[in-house]
Design an enzyme around this catalytic site. Structure first.
Site, short mmCIF file in Angstrom:
data_model
loop_
_atom_site.label_atom_id
_atom_site.label_comp_id
_atom_site.label_asym_id
_atom_site.label_seq_id
_atom_site.Cartn_x
_atom_site.Cartn_y
_atom_site.Cartn_z
N GLN A 108 -40.43 -4.95 -40.70
CA GLN A 108 -41.09 -3.66 -40.89
C GLN A 108 -42.61 -3.84 -40.85
O GLN A 108 -43.17 -4.58 -41.67
CB GLN A 108 -40.66 -3.02 -42.21
CG GLN A 108 -41.04 -1.54 -42.23
CD GLN A 108 -40.94 -0.91 -43.59
OE1 GLN A 108 -41.33 -1.50 -44.59
NE2 GLN A 108 -40.43 0.32 -43.63
N TYR A 189 -47.85 5.68 -46.80
CA TYR A 189 -48.76 4.65 -46.29
C TYR A 189 -49.51 5.17 -45.05
O TYR A 189 -49.42 6.35 -44.73
CB TYR A 189 -47.98 3.34 -46.05
CG TYR A 189 -47.44 2.80 -47.36
CD1 TYR A 189 -48.30 2.41 -48.38
CD2 TYR A 189 -46.07 2.75 -47.62
CE1 TYR A 189 -47.83 1.95 -49.60
CE2 TYR A 189 -45.58 2.30 -48.85
CZ TYR A 189 -46.48 1.90 -49.84
OH TYR A 189 -46.02 1.46 -51.06
N ARG A 236 -39.43 4.52 -39.34
CA ARG A 236 -38.97 5.03 -40.63
C ARG A 236 -39.88 6.14 -41.11
O ARG A 236 -41.12 5.99 -41.11
CB ARG A 236 -38.96 3.90 -41.67
CG ARG A 236 -38.22 4.28 -42.93
CD ARG A 236 -38.20 3.16 -43.95
NE ARG A 236 -37.00 3.23 -44.78
CZ ARG A 236 -36.93 2.80 -46.03
NH1 ARG A 236 -37.97 2.24 -46.61
NH2 ARG A 236 -35.82 2.91 -46.73
N GLY A 326 -30.63 0.01 -50.17
CA GLY A 326 -31.77 -0.74 -50.68
C GLY A 326 -31.39 -1.49 -51.94
O GLY A 326 -30.94 -2.64 -51.88
N ARG A 327 -31.53 -0.81 -53.08
CA ARG A 327 -31.30 -1.48 -54.36
C ARG A 327 -29.95 -2.19 -54.47
O ARG A 327 -29.89 -3.29 -55.03
CB ARG A 327 -31.53 -0.51 -55.51
CG ARG A 327 -33.03 -0.25 -55.71
CD ARG A 327 -33.30 0.92 -56.63
NE ARG A 327 -32.79 2.15 -56.04
CZ ARG A 327 -32.92 3.34 -56.60
NH1 ARG A 327 -33.51 3.46 -57.76
NH2 ARG A 327 -32.45 4.40 -56.00
C1 PHB Z 1 -43.54 -0.91 -52.93
O1 PHB Z 1 -44.09 -2.01 -52.85
O2 PHB Z 1 -43.32 -0.39 -54.01
C2 PHB Z 1 -43.15 -0.21 -51.71
C3 PHB Z 1 -43.44 -0.77 -50.50
C4 PHB Z 1 -43.08 -0.11 -49.34
C5 PHB Z 1 -42.45 1.09 -49.43
C6 PHB Z 1 -42.14 1.65 -50.63
C7 PHB Z 1 -42.51 0.99 -51.79
O3 PHB Z 1 -42.11 1.74 -48.32
#
Ligand code: PHB
Length: 373
Positions: A108, A189, A236, A326-327
């Protein structure tokens, strides 16, 4: 073809093979990009990341953690980069190890824009952004948490250089042996900051109209696709998320236009965070993200709070082609096997999410290891 592929049942959709451009994925389970903050000095991925990613190589696809494309693109201590040779060599060992296990791995590409702090910027410069608007929130730097600062608005003349940062990083990712790359245009971002009108108040060709706010994403996509070809590039987005103190006055036409324009690059997938990043899937006043699935020509990767049941139903209803978890992948290295068996999932330890070493990173047992104990 197996009977499963020709006649899937509600239990089998996640485990149906799928073609991702030239890649043949054995299942539709994707490991979402996850910041774990274990890079060493020089933003070099750590040695233990080899084990971490190979433990998870049964995912149909791994999307490696958000990785800064340049020193300027860095927003947190201990996140890895892809802008120099030492980083490329370290990533190469990771991709080789994942491939040796039969896995597939994308990188990514990340520029944080204003979500940074002078203490982690080159020459202690201000972070850059579309406009000089301070985000609410805190930066995590060597000394712990500190308030984010007012960024410096990029000059129009600097925009080509931003696109070059992405192009160079895309080349480095290729040298590092990745199977493809994901353009990070989500979560508040840099690219997301340009897309949305709360953070983009520019008056040049990169601000104002939807066409102008989408311009940087398209220029970056063109550059990255020029390196990789569209069938090895995904993007994304998080159209309804406020993560990173971001918002848009009218996200549906913005993201619909963006997705329609992205079709020109024949991207292999669109990765959509449904709702608030790491939070609710149902955002009040949001729009139906299936609009984007209908507009997008490639595969649709859905993410956010999925469990097995919701994932199977979503695939069965053809509301997505791939599901990114994810988690659950943090505490369950063998998530694919556990989902297949219907096994209980282990809970992650919040205290070891970011930073540190192997604890809470590579020491979560597989089901087999757990039962052997
Ligand atoms: C994070 O470091 O908390 C983080 C990084 C990238 C993301 C979302 C959260 O897309």
């Amino acid at each position: 073809m197996t009977t499963e592929s020709s006649n899937p049942t509600i239990d089998s959709y996640l485990f149906e093979p799928v073609k991702l451009g030239p890649l043949s994925l054995p299942n539709r389970i994707v490991m979402a990009p996850l910041t774990r903050s274990r890079a060493k000095d020089g933003d070099v991925p750590s040695e233990i990341a080899i084990e971490y990613y190979t433990q998870r190589a049964t995912a149909g696809l791994i999307i490696a953690e958000a990785t800064q494309i340049s020193p300027q693109g860095k927003g947190y201590v201990f996140t890895p980069g892809i802008y120099n040779n030492a980083q490329v060599q370290a990533w190469k060992r990771i991709t080789d190890a994942v491939h040796a296990k039969g896995g597939h791995i994308f990188l990514q590409l990340w520029h944080v824009g204003r979500i940074s702090h002078p203490t982690i910027q080159p020459d202690n410069a201000l972070p850059v952004a579309p406009s000089a608007i301070k985000p609410e929130g805190q930066a995590y730097i060597d000394d712990g948490f500190v308030p984010l600062v007012t960024p410096r608005a990029l000059e129009t003349s600097e925009m080509a250089g931003i696109v070059e940062q992405y192009r160079t990083a895309a080349q480095h990712a290729k040298a590092a042996g990745f199977d493809g790359v994901e353009i990070h245009a989500a979560n508040g971002y840099l690219l997301d900051q340009f897309l949305r009108d709360k953070t983009n108040q520019r008056t040049d060709q990169y601000g104002g109209s939807i066409e102008n706010r989408v311009r940087l994403l398209l220029e970056v996509t063109e550059a990255v696709v020029g390196v990789w070809g569209g069938d090895r590039v995904g993007a994304r987005i998080s159209p309804l998320s406020g993560f990173g103190d971001i918002a848009d006055s009218n996200p549906e036409p913005l993201f619909t236009y963006a997705v329609k324009q992205l079709n020109a690059f024949k991207l292999i997938y669109l990765h959509v965070i449904e709702g608030e990043t790491g939070g609710t899937r149902d955002v009040p006043g949001g729009f139906d993200l299936q609009v984007l699935r209908r507009e997008f020509d490639g595969l649709f990767m859905a993410n956010n709070g999925y469990d097995k049941d919701l994932a199977q139903k979503t695939l069965a209803a053809k509301r997505a082609d791939l599901i990114a978890f994810g988690r659950p992948f943090i505490a369950n290295p063998d998530l694919v096997a556990r989902l297949k068996k219907g096994a209980t999932l282990a809970e992650l330890d919040g205290a070891t999410l970011y930073g540190g070493d192997a604890k809470g990173y590579t020491d979560y047992p597989s089901l087999e290891e757990e039962t052997a104990r």
